[in-house]
Write a protein that holds these residues in place. Structure first.
Motif: not given
Lengths: 138, 166
Positions: A101-117
């Motif tokens: 996981i490289t980033a975590v944020r809240a957007e429109a009531g959702e938890a959103v994670a960015d990842l490097e693979l």
């Protein structure tokens, strides 16, 4: 069970491993109508400059989706997955994919994670790198 | 020496190909999931209707290709067009003479899920050419972009595939 409220930058997701065999690739060829000779014919692969047949790029992309789905669970939404192929996943090798996981944020009531693979083979060669975005509905 | 001609630059952004899928079959979703997850069983949401009902019903894995084997349009007796690669000649431009073609990068963005019964429309465009030296010499990189929508006009997926030819 993954708790979306506890996503943390730097956390790694469970690895996804597969063998590089035509038994795996034939199944994907069958569903994706993908029968290029360099995925199963030693001579064709050598003619194109490779030491052995190699896995299809869309299958590797699909493997990343599968890894993310197994980690995130059935209700998560996979918004984006990118893969850049650096070395072929050759027949006879095994592959391990991973993600962080490289980033975590809240957007429109959702938890959103960015990842490097990434994907490595059993010789330590880096086969591919990538990125993904996964959303967890609230 | 360059692979890229003025004629090739002229087709960047033009619609190269359009296709319409047959209605997605539940069996195709199951087979796709079986193939990708093999030798493990795929997640139940892709094959167990009772289980999937709690998540809104069975959906296809995001990477599912609704155009494999055959499409409703073009039909098999239309002029032969490969569904997995491309040729500039589809737009009346000479296709470069290459020895091999490899898929080197895939970027997917996903929207509305694909469900059994959905009919998917796809539009193909070449959106970029570039070239650089590689271990096989000067290599031509072509980005082929696909836009998927469903029968309700909802955006389903944008898929950018970068092919190297040498």
């Amino acid at each position: 069970m993954l708790d979306p409220n506890r996503l943390t930058i730097g956390d790694e997701i469970p690895a996804f491993c597969r063998e590089g065999t035509v038994h795996h690739w034939n199944r994907y060829a069958a569903v994706n109508y993908e029968f290029a000779g360099h995925h199963w014919d030693d001579d064709v692969a050598r003619h194109e400059g490779f030491s052995a047949p190699f896995a299809m790029a869309p299958l590797l992309h699909a493997y990343l989706h599968a890894m993310l789905r197994q980690w995130a669970g059935p209700s998560a939404r996979i918004d984006a997955v990118g893969i850049r192929l650096r070395s072929p996943f050759l027949k006879g090798r095994s592959m391990t994919a991973g993600g962080r996981i490289t980033a975590v944020r809240a957007e429109a009531g959702e938890a959103v994670a960015d990842l490097e693979l990434w994907m490595d083979d059993d010789t330590g060669a880096r086969l591919s790198t990538g990125t993904a975005t996964v959303a967890f509905p609230g | 020496m360059s692979w890229i001609t003025d004629e090739m630059r002229g087709i960047v952004g033009q619609v190269m190909r359009e296709a319409v899928s047959y209605p997605i079959a539940l069996s195709d979703i199951r087979k796709w999931a079986m193939a990708v997850y093999w030798p493990e069983p795929p997640p139940r949401q892709y094959w167990d209707e009772d289980y999937a009902a709690r998540f809104g019903g069975i959906v296809a894995p995001e990477d599912f290709n609704p155009f494999a084997w055959m499409a409703a349009r073009p039909t098999p007796d239309d002029p032969p067009i490969s569904m997995s690669a491309f040729r500039e000649s589809e737009l009346g431009v000479a296709t470069p003479d290459y020895k091999a073609i490899l898929l080197t990068e895939i970027r997917a963005r996903h929207g509305a899920p694909m469900r059994p019964g959905d009919v998917i429309r796809c539009v193909w465009k070449i959106t970029d050419y570039m070239e650089r030296e590689g271990r096989m010499g000067l290599m031509l990189y072509t980005t082929l972009s696909q836009e998927f929508t469903n029968q309700r006009g909802e955006w389903v997926r944008t898929l950018d595939s970068v092919f190297a030819r040498y």
